[in-house]
Design an enzyme around this catalytic site. Structure first.
Site, mmCIF file in Angstrom:
data_model
loop_
_atom_site.group_PDB
_atom_site.id
_atom_site.type_symbol
_atom_site.label_atom_id
_atom_site.label_comp_id
_atom_site.label_asym_id
_atom_site.label_seq_id
_atom_site.Cartn_x
_atom_site.Cartn_y
_atom_site.Cartn_z
ATOM 1 N N LYS A 13 0.844 -1.215 0.000
ATOM 2 C CA LYS A 13 0.000 0.000 0.000
ATOM 3 C C LYS A 13 0.873 1.257 0.000
ATOM 4 C CE LYS A 13 -1.959 -1.053 3.957
ATOM 5 N NZ LYS A 13 -1.220 -2.294 4.267
ATOM 6 N N ARG A 88 -9.535 1.055 8.841
ATOM 7 C CA ARG A 88 -9.032 -0.279 9.184
ATOM 8 C C ARG A 88 -10.017 -1.071 10.010
ATOM 9 N NH1 ARG A 88 -3.152 0.651 8.762
ATOM 10 N NH2 ARG A 88 -2.039 -1.174 9.455
ATOM 11 N N ARG A 127 11.939 -5.420 5.019
ATOM 12 C CA ARG A 127 11.682 -4.020 4.657
ATOM 13 C C ARG A 127 12.663 -3.071 5.365
ATOM 14 N NH1 ARG A 127 5.885 -1.546 5.402
ATOM 15 N NH2 ARG A 127 6.099 -2.493 7.457
ATOM 16 N N ARG A 160 11.632 -0.999 10.898
ATOM 17 C CA ARG A 160 10.560 -0.654 11.839
ATOM 18 C C ARG A 160 10.508 -1.644 12.994
ATOM 19 N NH1 ARG A 160 5.302 0.520 8.154
ATOM 20 N NH2 ARG A 160 4.354 -0.722 9.797
ATOM 21 N N ARG A 171 0.136 -8.728 13.558
ATOM 22 C CA ARG A 171 -0.496 -7.729 12.679
ATOM 23 C C ARG A 171 -1.365 -8.416 11.627
ATOM 24 N NH1 ARG A 171 4.712 -4.924 10.676
ATOM 25 N NH2 ARG A 171 3.354 -3.780 9.262
HETATM 26 P P1 AP5 Z 1 4.895 -1.600 1.814
HETATM 27 O O1 AP5 Z 1 4.549 -0.802 0.618
HETATM 28 O O2 AP5 Z 1 5.604 -0.939 2.944
HETATM 29 O O3 AP5 Z 1 3.574 -2.339 2.341
HETATM 30 P P2 AP5 Z 1 2.341 -1.778 3.148
HETATM 31 O O4 AP5 Z 1 1.123 -2.454 2.611
HETATM 32 O O5 AP5 Z 1 2.330 -0.277 3.152
HETATM 33 O O6 AP5 Z 1 2.691 -2.366 4.578
HETATM 34 P P3 AP5 Z 1 2.715 -1.701 6.013
HETATM 35 O O7 AP5 Z 1 3.404 -2.659 6.911
HETATM 36 O O8 AP5 Z 1 3.254 -0.300 6.000
HETATM 37 O O9 AP5 Z 1 1.240 -1.668 6.347
HETATM 38 P P4 AP5 Z 1 0.624 -1.728 7.688
HETATM 39 O O10 AP5 Z 1 -0.752 -1.553 7.271
HETATM 40 O O11 AP5 Z 1 0.867 -2.867 8.572
HETATM 41 O O12 AP5 Z 1 1.418 -0.579 8.504
HETATM 42 P P5 AP5 Z 1 1.027 0.897 8.866
HETATM 43 O O13 AP5 Z 1 2.265 1.696 8.821
HETATM 44 O O14 AP5 Z 1 -0.164 1.356 8.111
HETATM 45 O O15 AP5 Z 1 5.732 -2.867 1.333
HETATM 46 C C1 AP5 Z 1 6.243 -3.809 2.277
HETATM 47 C C2 AP5 Z 1 7.618 -4.331 1.803
HETATM 48 O O16 AP5 Z 1 7.441 -5.064 0.592
HETATM 49 C C3 AP5 Z 1 8.636 -3.223 1.495
HETATM 50 O O17 AP5 Z 1 9.915 -3.676 1.863
HETATM 51 C C4 AP5 Z 1 8.574 -3.069 -0.041
HETATM 52 O O18 AP5 Z 1 9.789 -2.624 -0.573
HETATM 53 C C5 AP5 Z 1 8.254 -4.500 -0.471
HETATM 54 N N1 AP5 Z 1 7.429 -4.552 -1.691
HETATM 55 C C6 AP5 Z 1 6.421 -3.714 -2.050
HETATM 56 N N2 AP5 Z 1 5.896 -4.082 -3.233
HETATM 57 C C7 AP5 Z 1 6.590 -5.205 -3.610
HETATM 58 C C8 AP5 Z 1 6.496 -6.067 -4.746
HETATM 59 N N3 AP5 Z 1 5.606 -5.864 -5.724
HETATM 60 N N4 AP5 Z 1 7.342 -7.126 -4.793
HETATM 61 C C9 AP5 Z 1 8.270 -7.356 -3.795
HETATM 62 N N5 AP5 Z 1 8.397 -6.554 -2.714
HETATM 63 C C10 AP5 Z 1 7.567 -5.500 -2.617
HETATM 64 O O19 AP5 Z 1 0.540 0.719 10.382
HETATM 65 C C11 AP5 Z 1 1.445 0.432 11.427
HETATM 66 C C12 AP5 Z 1 0.702 0.408 12.748
HETATM 67 O O20 AP5 Z 1 0.084 1.692 12.988
HETATM 68 C C13 AP5 Z 1 -0.480 -0.577 12.837
HETATM 69 O O21 AP5 Z 1 -0.049 -1.878 13.186
HETATM 70 C C14 AP5 Z 1 -1.341 0.081 13.915
HETATM 71 O O22 AP5 Z 1 -0.822 -0.143 15.207
HETATM 72 C C15 AP5 Z 1 -1.195 1.558 13.593
HETATM 73 N N6 AP5 Z 1 -2.221 2.047 12.647
HETATM 74 C C16 AP5 Z 1 -1.994 2.540 11.391
HETATM 75 N N7 AP5 Z 1 -3.159 2.888 10.828
HETATM 76 C C17 AP5 Z 1 -4.130 2.619 11.733
HETATM 77 C C18 AP5 Z 1 -5.547 2.744 11.708
HETATM 78 N N8 AP5 Z 1 -6.210 3.220 10.644
HETATM 79 N N9 AP5 Z 1 -6.234 2.335 12.800
HETATM 80 C C19 AP5 Z 1 -5.601 1.867 13.892
HETATM 81 N N10 AP5 Z 1 -4.268 1.707 13.979
HETATM 82 C C20 AP5 Z 1 -3.531 2.083 12.896
#
Ligand code: AP5
Length: 214
Positions: A13, A88, A127, A160, A171
């Site tokens: 994402k 979410r 990552r 991270r 997660r």
């Molecule tokens: P990446 O693009 O970083 O993936 P992502 O889907 O953004 O994953 P995240 O871990 O950031 O999502 P998340 O939803 O868990 O975390 P968030 O920060 O929102 O890609 C991942 C890896 O794969 C990278 O290394 C990339 O290079 C690689 N990659 C990408 N595309 C690829 C491909 N095609 N092929 C191979 N490799 C590839 O949330 C973190 C925390 O914040 C949550 O756990 C929660 O505690 C809190 N939080 C955030 N939002 C909320 C909310 N709305 N409500 C409540 N708590 C929240």
């Protein structure tokens, strides 16, 4: 254009929404990035969010909803935005609907990126993220040209604290219970567009552009 990017942790994402933001010239709003910035700045919100984030749980809806409401009222969102990681929970989706009614706008597409669980674990455990601009890299799949530094801005890369295997599994389980129901929620509203998030970043981006322009 107003977009939501849905998908499990590691689906891509952040990677795809940054590219979409550059292309469509609308801001990417990542609740994860906003919460991490609040933690670094040790704001009251950041301090409250800390323990949820390090254990892989969701931060309570009321905190996240007021944070996003404030962000979406900024002038750069007038022409549209890409929501990355929000909503979410069904509660967050309902709160978003109310915000859209108040602002007399709507959602154009909800893009769901789907990827198998074992691939997600590999992606997250390798990552590396830029401290300065937030760009994502991967030790094997998307290595930066200069080890430890960002290709885009030269910032330092870090791992991270929620990208450890036991937290990743938590997660993914939280995603299955609390976020996956949104797929059906948006399908019923006719907004859901599904994309297989496997292949190169460029291939997925091309498909995504076609889907959101259609
Ligand atoms: P990446 O693009 O970083 O993936 P992502 O889907 O953004 O994953 P995240 O871990 O950031 O999502 P998340 O939803 O868990 O975390 P968030 O920060 O929102 O890609 C991942 C890896 O794969 C990278 O290394 C990339 O290079 C690689 N990659 C990408 N595309 C690829 C491909 N095609 N092929 C191979 N490799 C590839 O949330 C973190 C925390 O914040 C949550 O756990 C929660 O505690 C809190 N939080 C955030 N939002 C909320 C909310 N709305 N409500 C409540 N708590 C929240």
């Amino acid at each position: 254009m107003n977009l939501i990017l849905l998908g499990p942790p590691g689906a891509g994402k952040g990677t795809q929404s940054r590219r979409l933001s550059d292309k469509l010239k609308i801001p990417q709003i990542s609740t994860g990035d906003l919460l991490r910035a609040a933690r670094t700045a040790k704001t009251p919100l950041g301090l409250q969010a800390e323990s949820y984030m390090t254990s892989g749980k969701l931060v309570p809806d009321d905190l996240v909803v007021s944070m996003i409401r404030e962000r979406m009222q900024q002038p750069d969102c007038r022409k549209g935005y890409i929501l990355d990681g929000f909503p979410r929970t069904v509660g967050q989706a309902e709160a978003l609907e109310k915000m859209l009614i108040v602002s007399q706008s709507g959602m154009d597409h909800v893009v769901n990126l789907f990827v198998a669980e074992e691939e997600l674990v590999k992606r997250l455990s390798g990552r590396r993220q830029c401290r300065k601009c937030g760009e994502n890299f991967h030790t094997s799949f998307l290595p930066s040209r200069k080890d430890g530094f960002c290709d885009r801005c030269g910032g330092e890369l870090f791992q991270r604290d929620d990208d450890r295997e036991e937290v990743i599994r938590n997660r993914l389980s939280v995603y299955g219970k609390q976020t996956a129901p949104l797929i059906e929620y948006y399908r019923k509203q006719g907004l859901l567009r599904e994309i297989r998030g496997v292949g190169t970043v460029d291939e997925i981006f091309e498909t995504m552009l076609k889907v959101v322009s259609g």
